[in-house]
Write a protein that holds these residues in place. Structure first.
Motif, short mmCIF file in Angstrom:
data_model
loop_
_atom_site.label_atom_id
_atom_site.label_comp_id
_atom_site.label_asym_id
_atom_site.label_seq_id
_atom_site.Cartn_x
_atom_site.Cartn_y
_atom_site.Cartn_z
N THR A 63 0.82 -1.21 0.00
CA THR A 63 0.00 0.00 0.00
C THR A 63 0.85 1.26 0.00
N GLN A 64 2.09 1.17 0.51
CA GLN A 64 2.94 2.34 0.63
C GLN A 64 3.95 2.50 -0.50
N ILE A 67 2.39 1.76 -7.07
CA ILE A 67 1.50 2.75 -7.69
C ILE A 67 0.63 2.03 -8.71
N SER A 174 -4.80 0.45 -1.30
CA SER A 174 -3.68 1.37 -1.54
C SER A 174 -4.11 2.78 -1.86
N GLY A 175 -5.33 2.96 -2.34
CA GLY A 175 -5.79 4.28 -2.75
C GLY A 175 -6.65 4.17 -3.98
N ARG A 186 -2.69 8.09 -3.14
CA ARG A 186 -2.40 7.05 -2.15
C ARG A 186 -3.15 7.29 -0.85
N GLN A 188 -4.15 4.55 2.47
CA GLN A 188 -4.27 3.20 2.99
C GLN A 188 -5.65 3.00 3.62
#
Length: 330
Positions: A63-64, A67, A174-175, A186, A188
Motif C-alpha cells: 500500500t505504501q 502505484i 492502496s488508494g 495514495r 491506505q
C-alpha cells in the motif's frame, strides 16, 4: 470480580490490537529500497515473528510503495505461448512467466491488481503460508442482468493463518486513481485487510464460489443488482436489508425504498441525486418485519446524466444507487 477483570482485559486487548498494527506499519514505512522481492521477504521475516505480523507487513509495504497504473505494455500485453511435455513442464513455465511479472512490477513499483496480488501472494508463500490469488468481479457498477459467469475484472488475495482463510485486497487498500487527473491518490484503507467474508462479498465476487468463504453463498444476480457499498459504509453499525435493490426507477408504479435491518438512532442520513442541487434528509418508519424503511422521492423527469443517487451518513458517502427511466425487467 472475575467478570469485571474479564471486561477489563477484553478492553485492553481490543485497544492494543490497532496499536500493534501501528508498530508494524511504522516500521515498514521506514524500510529502505529493496532490489528484489526476496530481500524484502527476508527483512520482514527477520523483523517480525508471527504469521499475522508478517502478512500485515507485506500488505502495508504494497500500500505504501506500489502505484496503480495501467501502462502501455499492460494494455497491449500479449499472451506467451508455452509448450510442454508434462505437467511439471507446464507448471515450471507458468512459474517463469509469473516471476517475470513480479520482478518487473517490483522493480518499477508499478502495476495493476494482478501485480499487487502476485507480489503479496509470493511474499506469503515465502513466509511458508498457504496463499491464493483470487480472480473475480469487483463491484464498480450496478446491473439488472447477469454477466457471463467466467467474466473477471479484478484479483485479490486469500491467506491461511492458524487454519483460517483471511481475505484482503491490497489494490483497493492502496488508494484510488483520480478519474480527472489520472493520478494515483495514495490512501491506505484497512477495511480491505482481513475483511470479514460477509462484508467482502458486498464488493468482491469470486469466480469460484468456494472463495466467498460463506456458509450461504451469494448468487451473482443479487451481487450485481445490489447497491454499491462505499468504504465509509462499514463500521457504522448499519446493515442494509437484502430486500434493498440497487436500481431505482422514476417511472416505476412501485415506490422506491431503502430497507435497513440495523440502524443507529442518530444516523443523520441524507441523499443526493448527482448533478442536482437538491439534498433530501432521509426519514424512516418501522416495518412489520422490524426493518427500517425510507422512501426515496425522485422527480418524474431528470436531466441527462442524473442517473446516480448517493446516500450520506456523517457527511460521508456510504451507498450508491442507479436511477433508470423504466423499471428493469429480469
Amino acid at each position: 470480580m472475575s467478570k469485571l477483570l474479564f471486561s477489563f482485559l477484553f478492553l485492553v486487548s481490543f485497544l492494543a490490537f490497532p496499536n500493534e498494527y501501528e508498530r508494524i506499519d511504522r516500521k515498514v514505512r521506514n524500510y529502505p529500497n529493496f532490489k528484489n522481492i526476496h530481500d524484502l521477504g527476508y527483512r520482514i521475516q527477520n523483523d517480525f515473528t508471527t504469521d499475522e505480523e508478517r502478512v500485515r507487513a507485506a500488505f502495508v509495504w504494497l500500500t505504501q510503495n506500489m502505484i496503480y497504473i495501467k501502462t502501455f505494455d499492460d494494455t497491449f500485453k500479449t499472451s506467451r505461448i508455452i509448450s510442454y511435455q508434462s505437467e511439471y513442464g507446464r507448471q515450471k513455465q507458468i512459474r517463469e512467466v509469473v516471476l517475470g511479472w513480479i520482478e518487473k512490477a517490483f522493480r518499477t513499483r508499478k502495476g495493476v491488481c494482478l501485480e499487487y496480488s502476485l507480489i503479496l501472494n509470493e511474499l506469503c508463500l515465502q513466509f511458508g503460508l498457504p496463499s491464493k490469488v483470487i480472480a473475480g468481479i469487483a463491484k464498480t457498477d450496478i446491473r439488472s442482468s447477469e454477466v457471463d459467469q467466467t467474466y473477471k475484472n479484478h484479483t485479490w488475495n486469500a491467506v491461511q493463518i492458524d487454519g483460517i482463510w483471511k481475505l484482503m485486497d491490497p489494490t483497493w487498500a492502496s488508494g484510488h486513481l483520480d478519474l480527472v487527473s489520472q493520478k494515483f491518490i495514495r490512501k491506505q484503507l484497512d477495511h480491505y485487510y482481513f475483511t470479514s467474508p460477509s462484508e467482502f462479498i458486498k464488493h468482491h465476487f469470486p469466480t469460484n464460489e468456494e472463495w466467498q468463504l460463506l456458509d450461504n453463498p451469494v448468487n451473482l444476480k443479487h451481487f450485481l443488482s445490489a447497491p454499491i457499498y462505499l468504504t465509509d459504509f462499514f463500521g457504522k453499525g448499519i446493515e442494509l436489508s437484502p430486500k434493498t435493490k440497487g436500481i431505482f426507477s422514476i417511472s416505476s408504479e412501485d415506490n422506491n425504498y431503502i430497507y435497513f435491518d440495523q440502524l443507529p438512532r442518530d444516523h443523520g442520513m441524507y441523499y443526493w441525486v448527482h448533478g442536482s442541487s437538491e439534498i433530501r434528509k432521509m426519514g424512516f418508519k418501522k416495518g412489520t418485519d422490524k426493518s427500517y424503511i425510507s422512501k426515496i422521492r425522485l422527480k418524474k423527469k431528470l436531466p441527462k446524466n442524473h442517473n446516480l443517487l448517493t446516500v450520506f451518513m456523517d457527511d460521508k458517502p456510504i451507498l450508491n444507487f442507479k436511477i433508470i427511466e423504466k423499471q428493469a425487467t429480469n
